[in-house]
Design a protein around this motif. Structure first.
Motif, mmCIF file in Angstrom:
data_model
loop_
_atom_site.group_PDB
_atom_site.id
_atom_site.type_symbol
_atom_site.label_atom_id
_atom_site.label_comp_id
_atom_site.label_asym_id
_atom_site.label_seq_id
_atom_site.Cartn_x
_atom_site.Cartn_y
_atom_site.Cartn_z
ATOM 1 N N UNK A 6 20.065 55.729 24.135
ATOM 2 C CA UNK A 6 20.964 55.101 25.450
ATOM 3 C C UNK A 6 22.452 55.415 25.148
ATOM 4 N N UNK A 7 22.731 54.687 25.956
ATOM 5 C CA UNK A 7 24.165 55.429 26.577
ATOM 6 C C UNK A 7 24.811 54.085 26.876
ATOM 7 N N UNK A 14 22.674 45.329 30.444
ATOM 8 C CA UNK A 14 21.254 44.994 30.119
ATOM 9 C C UNK A 14 20.813 46.092 31.012
ATOM 10 N N UNK A 15 19.871 47.131 29.791
ATOM 11 C CA UNK A 15 19.570 48.569 29.975
ATOM 12 C C UNK A 15 18.451 48.565 30.053
ATOM 13 N N UNK A 16 17.671 48.072 31.519
ATOM 14 C CA UNK A 16 15.745 48.777 31.191
ATOM 15 C C UNK A 16 15.175 49.983 30.530
ATOM 16 N N UNK A 42 24.002 44.688 15.121
ATOM 17 C CA UNK A 42 24.182 43.546 15.123
ATOM 18 C C UNK A 42 25.278 43.138 15.946
ATOM 19 N N UNK A 43 25.082 44.124 17.175
ATOM 20 C CA UNK A 43 25.738 43.199 18.203
ATOM 21 C C UNK A 43 25.754 43.715 19.731
ATOM 22 N N UNK A 44 23.903 43.793 19.871
ATOM 23 C CA UNK A 44 23.120 43.544 21.107
ATOM 24 C C UNK A 44 21.747 43.750 20.712
ATOM 25 N N UNK A 45 20.948 43.436 21.420
ATOM 26 C CA UNK A 45 19.621 42.570 21.138
ATOM 27 C C UNK A 45 18.775 43.232 22.262
ATOM 28 N N UNK A 115 22.853 45.183 25.894
ATOM 29 C CA UNK A 115 24.962 44.937 25.422
ATOM 30 C C UNK A 115 25.403 44.543 25.142
ATOM 31 N N UNK A 116 25.978 44.263 24.016
ATOM 32 C CA UNK A 116 27.245 42.699 23.827
ATOM 33 C C UNK A 116 28.549 43.470 23.743
ATOM 34 N N UNK A 117 28.605 45.262 23.440
ATOM 35 C CA UNK A 117 29.856 45.611 23.066
ATOM 36 C C UNK A 117 30.143 46.872 22.749
#
Lengths: 131, 131, 131
Positions: A6-7, A14-16, A42-45, A115-117
């Motif tokens: 994923x990029x 939020x990437x499907x 650790x900075x994504x879910x 993605x959060x970071x």
């Protein structure tokens, strides 16, 4: 084990990944079993939620930002403490069921890498288990 | 099923259990599969997040305390309503992938038992499934 | 795959499904393995928490309402944005362990379907995997 690359292009996005997960299930030829999705970051879910109206994703992102503001007071000094906390709230693994050769999802459900970071190069691991 | 025994020493404390989980994976001799970790407690959680800078754990704990204050107004009268709610937000099970005989974790990921109502004797169950 | 049918009667309601899950485990005759529970809905969640004092569930529901108010300002215009966000915080799948033919749960743990946008007819899928 399968890997989805994923990029991400923004800090928060939020990437499907539903189509990639479905493809991996088809290729495995497993008829009945489960699919575990694991994010090694650790900075994504990872999240399963609405795939129709994109405003739902916008609302989830902005409510998480209200609960865990980027510019809150944190001890961690890399400027991404909020991303670690958001990742903790959503979690970084998912369980899905494979039935009659298909990944089971509700009509309105999509699978998202959160993605959060970003922006960053990320990956997600899949493990399919036959019953 | 394997059991990891944990003794917490504070009311709120994140205790790393990564080494114990890796040991169980090694001993199982499973090459490919998954590892399910389950906490049988209602005032504790399980979390995978940063294992390097301890300030990240401090930030997660203190943001959870802001969102769910210990001294909030709750109906449950045992003084640990906040611990039940924090446990609900983090969840009490985890999924991990075993690949080439190793537990798959990101470089910065550690597995934590999250105590919210200690000090107590706790335990965590592991079930390893081969594919 | 087993299906549990649920009929919710209020907008927000936690319905215990522990007995149905235990029944499915018994019927499967699996001695050692795992049980994956999956909800195909985007405005409901799944949770394992206290089954004794019902005030705990009340506190979880009311704290989630404080964090994600129903009447907050959201982009999604169907009036249930809060339900999508609450669903995201709790998650929509669970992992349980089967050991010696029994579903492993702590003394105070019950399994709940968490309705955030009822009343509706809902369902939950179970997949049991033997090790």
């Amino acid at each position: 084990m399968k890997i989805i690359e994923i990029e991400t292009r923004r800090r928060v996005e939020f990437i499907e990944i539903t189509a990639s997960v479905k493809k991996a299930v088809k290729e495995s030829k497993i008829k009945e079993g489960i699919c575990v999705i694991f994010s090694p970051h650790t900075t994504a879910g990872l999240l399963i939620n609405e795939n129709a109206d994109p405003s739902v994703r916008k609302d989830i992102i902005s409510q998480l930002e209200k609960l865990v503001p980027r510019d809150g007071r944190y001890s961690h000094l890399e400027g991404n403490a909020d991303a670690h906390i958001k990742s903790s709230l959503l979690g970084n693994s998912l369980n899905l069921i494979i039935h009659e050769g298909e990944l089971i999802l509700g009509t309105w459900q999509g699978i998202y890498f959160c993605e959060f970071d970003g922006p960053r190069k990320r990956k997600v691991y899949l493990k399919l288990i036959s019953d």
